[in-house]
Design a protein around this motif. Structure first.
Motif, PDB file in Angstrom:
ATOM      1  N   ASP B 184       0.687  -1.176  -0.053  1.00 11.81           N
ATOM      2  CA  ASP B 184      -0.046  -0.111  -0.035  1.00 11.81           C
ATOM      3  C   ASP B 184       0.758   1.331  -0.141  1.00 11.81           C
ATOM      4  O   ASP B 184       0.324   2.456   0.238  1.00 11.81           O
ATOM      5  N   ALA B 185       2.127   0.976  -0.242  1.00 14.17           N
ATOM      6  CA  ALA B 185       2.913   2.316  -0.424  1.00 14.17           C
ATOM      7  C   ALA B 185       2.526   3.440  -1.498  1.00 14.17           C
ATOM      8  O   ALA B 185       2.922   4.422  -1.627  1.00 14.17           O
ATOM      9  N   ALA B 224      -3.998   2.401 -10.159  1.00 17.92           N
ATOM     10  CA  ALA B 224      -3.439   1.187  -9.685  1.00 17.92           C
ATOM     11  C   ALA B 224      -3.911  -0.057 -10.726  1.00 17.92           C
ATOM     12  O   ALA B 224      -3.153  -0.946 -11.140  1.00 17.92           O
ATOM     13  N   GLY B 261       3.537  -5.721  -2.633  1.00 20.27           N
ATOM     14  CA  GLY B 261       4.111  -5.339  -1.335  1.00 20.27           C
ATOM     15  C   GLY B 261       3.910  -6.224  -0.427  1.00 20.27           C
ATOM     16  O   GLY B 261       4.705  -6.572   0.523  1.00 20.27           O
ATOM     17  N   THR B 322      -0.240  13.585   2.290  1.00 21.29           N
ATOM     18  CA  THR B 322      -0.740  13.014   3.549  1.00 21.29           C
ATOM     19  C   THR B 322       0.030  13.874   4.743  1.00 21.29           C
ATOM     20  O   THR B 322      -0.443  13.867   5.908  1.00 21.29           O
TER      21      THR B 322
HETATM   22  N1  LIG Z   1      -3.258   9.887  -0.410  1.00 21.21           N
HETATM   23  C1  LIG Z   1      -2.606   9.432  -1.339  1.00 21.21           C
HETATM   24  N2  LIG Z   1      -2.968   7.972  -1.467  1.00 21.21           N
HETATM   25  C2  LIG Z   1      -2.349   7.521  -2.427  1.00 21.21           C
HETATM   26  C3  LIG Z   1      -1.145   7.716  -2.918  1.00 21.21           C
HETATM   27  N3  LIG Z   1      -0.783   6.766  -3.664  1.00 21.21           N
HETATM   28  C4  LIG Z   1      -1.470   5.900  -3.713  1.00 21.21           C
HETATM   29  N4  LIG Z   1      -2.378   6.159  -2.882  1.00 21.21           N
HETATM   30  C5  LIG Z   1      -3.378   5.342  -2.189  1.00 21.21           C
HETATM   31  O1  LIG Z   1      -2.889   4.040  -1.504  1.00 21.21           O
HETATM   32  C6  LIG Z   1      -3.518   2.909  -1.720  1.00 21.21           C
HETATM   33  C7  LIG Z   1      -2.794   1.900  -2.115  1.00 21.21           C
HETATM   34  O2  LIG Z   1      -2.070   2.227  -3.546  1.00 21.21           O
HETATM   35  P1  LIG Z   1      -1.610   0.998  -4.378  1.00 21.21           P
HETATM   36  O3  LIG Z   1      -0.922   1.651  -5.574  1.00 21.21           O
HETATM   37  O4  LIG Z   1      -2.517  -0.116  -4.663  1.00 21.21           O
HETATM   38  O5  LIG Z   1      -0.357   0.622  -3.543  1.00 21.21           O
HETATM   39  P2  LIG Z   1       0.667  -0.604  -3.823  1.00 21.21           P
HETATM   40  O6  LIG Z   1       2.023  -0.013  -3.033  1.00 21.21           O
HETATM   41  O7  LIG Z   1       0.650  -0.798  -5.331  1.00 21.21           O
HETATM   42  O8  LIG Z   1       0.316  -1.556  -3.059  1.00 21.21           O
HETATM   43  P3  LIG Z   1       0.589  -3.389  -3.347  1.00 21.21           P
HETATM   44  O9  LIG Z   1       1.053  -3.517  -4.659  1.00 21.21           O
HETATM   45  O10 LIG Z   1      -0.546  -4.118  -2.736  1.00 21.21           O
HETATM   46  O11 LIG Z   1       1.803  -3.526  -2.361  1.00 21.21           O
HETATM   47  C8  LIG Z   1      -4.877   3.278  -2.641  1.00 21.21           C
HETATM   48  O12 LIG Z   1      -5.796   3.512  -1.954  1.00 21.21           O
HETATM   49  C9  LIG Z   1      -4.188   4.640  -3.294  1.00 21.21           C
HETATM   50  O13 LIG Z   1      -5.342   5.382  -3.699  1.00 21.21           O
HETATM   51  C10 LIG Z   1      -0.847   9.389  -2.655  1.00 21.21           C
HETATM   52  O14 LIG Z   1       0.213   9.734  -3.312  1.00 21.21           O
HETATM   53  N5  LIG Z   1      -1.365  10.035  -1.981  1.00 21.21           N
END
Ligand SMILES: Nc1nc2c(ncn2[C@@H]2O[C@H](COP(=O)(O)OP(=O)(O)OP(=O)(O)O)[C@@H](O)[C@H]2O)c(=O)[nH]1
Ligand SMILES: [Mg+2]
Lengths: 400, 584
Positions: B184-185, B224, B261, B322
């Protein structure tokens, strides 16, 4: 197993008649019977006859044979035990000295006389085998995408029953997701078919489903949905027997981890495998602390016992049952003496682990024996170590 | 005497029947009671076997006698005899309706038999595959492949001088990078945004993702979804497996390997990282999130890519929205990460940091337009990526490709594999060898970055369309190599290992890219000096502590393709316990 008759003298010599009732008992028999023992059991022999006219015909007859055991062969999957050796008592059809293999049968008595006497390990084994309280069998399906291991855990053994392996194409870009999902569905179906061939739906045994990620969950969903679709009531009735847990991989050794998850422990507490798993993980934890209170490997453990560190107040020796299965009488005696010493002289605890459970395999990896000590010890001075390397024929490995 | 033969075969132990070959004695024939039992038993067995079994009454009676009239055992035995003596074809024959359970050597028998004969594995290259069912013949992929005959193997090639062709083609810079970081990064979102802003993904597609993800209540994952194409991935809002996407900048053509992740999917992350030239480490700057991520997969991923030979890392400190684009927060995180990465063996000059917001695209392709972000004067992420140095390619080495995926490449191409060409070159018409199956096949088509091509060279991400080889010989993690310079397969090897966790003789999984296999560390051979790699004299270690280096002996059940210098990862219980180099 039922104990039919027992006559053991104070010096440990004597014989026991046992009546095996279920496949599991063959495993006990396998651990109990040693080369050199005398075994009496029923057998079939083929006998050729010649009639007055000179034509020969072949017949099979049931007879009771007494053999001096030379070799044992246990078939894990079918739980069949074959014991071979020389016949030492003449019968109508057999002569002394002939070679014979006895296939021990369920529901037929066999009588065992021990050459080396009934030591504590053998006597305990009989006691354990004849304990009417049996721990329930558990099914386990350890999965990852495209790989599943089906195993059954009985009280004293883990038996891998089946491995399912299929290629599941990975995700690849737009529109191709279908291939992956279809293949995954197929994998679930094959795994389910395999499971159904193995389990008896009229019984209620826990069925552990474990995987990393969501595979186990997805599999359960698939099973229940297809049971509902096909109106398989017996399968639907198993719903509450399924337990979904986490495992790091679909390999069988992940079972170790599965047996420690709270969901599973809640169902299985107080089973032999759960206890042994816990014991092993306690030992590993103690070893990782590296405070000198955990010994492993034959030499270390024997030293620790020698120094009185495996005694009253927390001393525990963990030993794999495979060490007692040694073909060599002296080797077996070495381990029997060690556990006797820990239990009787030192007042420590003795735990004999099944070498087929994952916890037992872990112990095997450490040399088959380990101990938790009552006080810390330093291990291995350099002199001993050199000897070790030489005896292993391993001197070259350190020269690079 | 046919009866005699059968009886003999019945015995598990042939010696049993050696008895008294010539002895003669008088005794009764089978008793009347026995005869009746035999008759009833034979009827029952016949019923179970069906008509086409071709087994005589005599054979049935003999088996019944042996098994004390147990019909089930008799049937099982007879069937196993049948399948032993008949060509394999008969096994596949469906043996009819409801009785299938008792009939047809069930896969169980196959497994069981294999286990009966199981002896300690010989340390040889050639070894039969483990007993499995659901072998690939069940899989849809294969259908049709079996029809291809040997003639098809002779695919006409043009006999090109591939390396000359490659030089002539004036290749652009190309690089693969893996996107890593704690769950979730924002890795996938960041990459989705990058692809969108570079117009690789068109607005219409993204609109559709927006709508569909909102319908699932996962609206925040729309970007995503560009990477997360899996059904499960979308439903759960989590990346499970590597996604591969391409984009081009002025100078370089990049391939993104978006890693999951979540700790459960680290095997997939390892597969992705093994194909990467450098890494983008994404960090959630949110309060508490950075800290928990650091303990989790931020650290593990970073150590993993380092162990796999990645030297350069671009650190995207993400979700700065954030924390109101706090420069202090950015500095704090950068410092901690820099300290950690340098301690893990990365050179400070190979690290670059960029503050960004993947969700909105600030400092991804364009500079941040949030006024609170004005303190950052450096370039956006894409420009940093561009400054990566060209990769050296092992063009002259023998062909090596670790199979990433086996799939059906289309109607014309029932069997295709994908992966990154690690070494050497290849062209249509080449014969290749698949290890560990040791099966040869022919290349009938090549795609480089999804475009048809006559040839491919090391460093390229390719698809090979194969002919003349059955799908059952291929699985992900296999190595495709040159028949004249094949990779060796081993069941035991020594490795120099850096311990991440405590190591004792223990069970573990061995990972090398897509390849993973269950195995054991069977011996701790020596503790090594961390700096020099020299053996520390004296004690033979009984426990390897985290952070120390040791030489260990590893064994696997089935041979795996592994060569000296190969970089492996050892994992147990879902945790990386060490990483190392194969010594021999
Ligand atoms: N506020 C904010 N939220 C974000 C940002 N980038 C991603 N998110 C949120 O973080 C959550 C996870 O995003 P993903 O892109 O799925 O994260 P990931 O790192 O690919 O997760 P995994 O692949 O499962 O490890 C989502 O709800 C996104 O909307 C950002 O820059 N700011
Ligand atoms: Mg993701």
């Amino acid at each position: 197993m039922r104990l039919i008759k027992q006559s053991i003298d104070r010096d440990g010599s004597g014989n026991i008649t046992l009546f095996p009732e279920e496949p599991e008992d063959m495993w006990f028999a396998y651990n109990l019977i040693r080369p050199g023992d005398r075994l009496r059991a029923s057998a079939i022999r083929r006998v050729t006859t010649e009639s007055a006219t000179g034509s020969t015909s072949s017949q099979r007859v049931h007879i009771n044979l007494l053999i001096a055991v030379e070799k044992l062969d246990f078939d894990t999957q079918s739980a069949q035990l074959h014991v071979s050796g020389r016949i030492i008592e003449e019968t109508k059809y057999t002569k002394v000295g002939q070679f014979h293999t006895l296939d021990l049968e369920l529901n037929r008595n066999f009588n065992l006389e021990k050459k080396e006497g009934w030591d504590s390990v053998a006597r305990n084994l009989v006691k354990e085998a004849c304990d009417p309280v049996k721990s329930a069998d558990v099914w386990a399906v350890i999965m990852q995408e495209g790989l599943a291991h089906l195993a059954v855990l009985t009280g004293h053994r883990t038996v891998l029953r089946q491995k399912v392996e299929m290629t599941v194409p990975k995700k690849r870009g737009m529109g191709r997701q279908g291939d992956h999902d279809k293949a995954l569905e197929k994998f679930f179906q094959t795994t389910m078919d395999t499971l159904l061939r193995q389990i008896d739906l009229t019984e209620t045994k826990p069925i552990l489903l474990a995987s990393p990620g969501f595979i186990a969950q997805g599999f359960l969903k698939h099973v229940l949905e297809s049971a509902a679709r096909t109106g398989n009531k017996a399968l639907l009735a198993q719903r509450s027997n399924f337990v979904v847990a986490h495992s790091a991989s679909g390999y069988l050794h992940s079972l170790n981890e599965v047996l420690q998850t709270p969901e599973v422990l809640a169902r299985l507490k107080d089973t032999k495998y759960a206890r042994e798993t816990k014991l092993m993980s306690d030992f590993m934890e103690s070893l990782f602390k590296d405070d000198g209170r955990a010994a492993y490997g034959p030499r270390e453990v024997e030293q620790a016992v020698e120094k009185g560190a495996v005694g009253r107040g927390g001393g525990v020796i963990l030993i794999s049952d495979s060490l007692f299965r040694s073909q060599d009488v002296c080797v077996r005696r070495r381990w029997v003496n060690l556990v006797d010493k820990v239990r009787d002289t030192e007042g420590g605890e003795v735990r004999i682990l099944s070498s087929t459970h994952e916890s037992g395999k872990q112990l095997e990896g450490l040399g088959g024996v380990a101990a938790m000590l009552t006080f810390p010890l330093e291990y291995l001075d350099e002199k001993e170590e050199d000897e070790d390397l030489i005896t292993n024929g391993d001197t070259n490995v350190i020269t690079s | 005497m046919s009866r005699h033969k059968l009886v003999k075969a019945l015995d598990l132990d042939e010696e049993l029947d050696d008895f008294n070959g010539g002895a003669e004695s008088d005794y009764d024939e089978v008793s009347a009671g026995d005869r009746e039992q035999l008759r009833l038993g034979t009827i029952k067995v016949r019923e179970m076997l069906g008509d086409e079994s071709g087994i005589t009454n005599q054979e049935i009676e003999d088996s019944l006698w042996h098994y004390y009239y147990d019909a089930d055992k008799t049937v099982t035995y007879l069937l196993s005899q049948m399948s032993n003596s008949q060509p394999k074809k008969s096994k596949k024959k469906k043996t009819g309706d409801g009785k299938a359970k008792a009939i047809g050597p069930s896969p169980d028998d196959v497994v069981r038999k294999a286990q009966n004969t199981k002896k300690p594995a010989p340390k040889a290259v050639e070894q039969s595959a483990p007993p499995t069912i659901g072998d690939k013949s069940i899989n849809g992929i294969v259908q049709g492949v079996s029809e291809i005959t040997i003639e098809d193997t002779k695919v006409k090639g043009k006999n090109l001088d591939v390396l000359a062709e490659f030089k002539k083609s004036k290749p652009r810079n190309a690089a693969n990078f893996v996107v890593i970081g704690h769950v979730d990064a924002g890795k996938s979102t960041l990459m989705g945004r990058l692809l969108y802003d570079l117009k690789v993904v068109d607005p219409k597609t993204l609109d559709r993702y927006r709508k569909e993800s909102e319908r699932l209540g996962k609206g925040s994952f729309a970007l995503a979804w560009v990477l997360d194409q899996g059904t499960e991935e979308r439903n759960r809002g989590i990346t499970i497996d590597i996604a591969m996407n391409k984009f081009e900048t002025e100078k370089t053509s990049f391939t993104i390997l978006d890693a999951p992740g979540h700790r459960d999917f680290i095997p997939n992350m390892i597969a992705g990282a093994s194909q990467a030239d450098f890494a983008v480490l994404v960090i959630d700057a949110g309060t508490g999130n950075f800290e928990s991520g650091l303990k989790g997969q931020t650290k593990e991923h970073a150590l993993l890519v380092r162990s796999m030979g990645v030297q350069r890392v671009v650190i995207a400190i993400n979700k700065l929205d954030t924390v109101q684009w706090s420069q202090d927060r950015f500095d704090e995180i950068s410092q901690q990460i820099a300290a950690f990465l340098t301690s893990a063996g990365f050179l400070a000059k190979n690290l670059a940091f960029v503050p960004c917001v993947g969700l909105t695209g600030d400092n991804i392709v364009r500079k941040a337009d949030d006024p609170k972000a004005s303190w950052y004067t450096g370039p956006p992420l894409v420009s940093i990526l561009e400054s990566s140095e060209p990769v050296t390619r092992a063009l002259e080495k023998p062909l090596r490709l670790t199979v990433d995926d086996v799939f059906r490449g289309g109607v014309q191409n029932p069997l295709s594999v994908s992966g990154r060409l690690e070494a050497g070159s290849i062209q249509i018409g080449d014969t290749i060898l698949v290890m560990p199956a040791k099966e040869a096949g022919a290349i009938k088509g090549i795609e480089v970055d999804s475009e048809p091509s006559e040839w491919a060279v090391a460093g390229q991400n390719i698809i090979l369309h194969l002919a003349g080889i059955d799908a059952k010989y291929l699985k992900s993690g296999d190595v495709i190599c040159a028949p004249l310079a094949p990779i060796q397969c081993v069941t035991s090897f020594k490795a120099k290992v850096l311990a991440f966790e405590h190591i004792t003789p223990m069970h573990c999984e061995i990972h090398k890219g897509r390849l993973h296999a269950p195995g054991r560390i069977t011996q701790l051979i020596a503790q090594l000096d961390k700096a020099s790699g020299a053996m520390i004299k004296g004690k033979k270690p009984r426990l390897i502590k985290p952070g120390s280096v040791a030489r260990v002996l590893v064994e696997v059940d089935n041979p795996i393709p592994l060569e000296q210098g190969g970089r492996i990862i050892l994992r147990a219980g879902g945790v990386t316990i060490g990483a190392g180099l194969v010594e021999r």
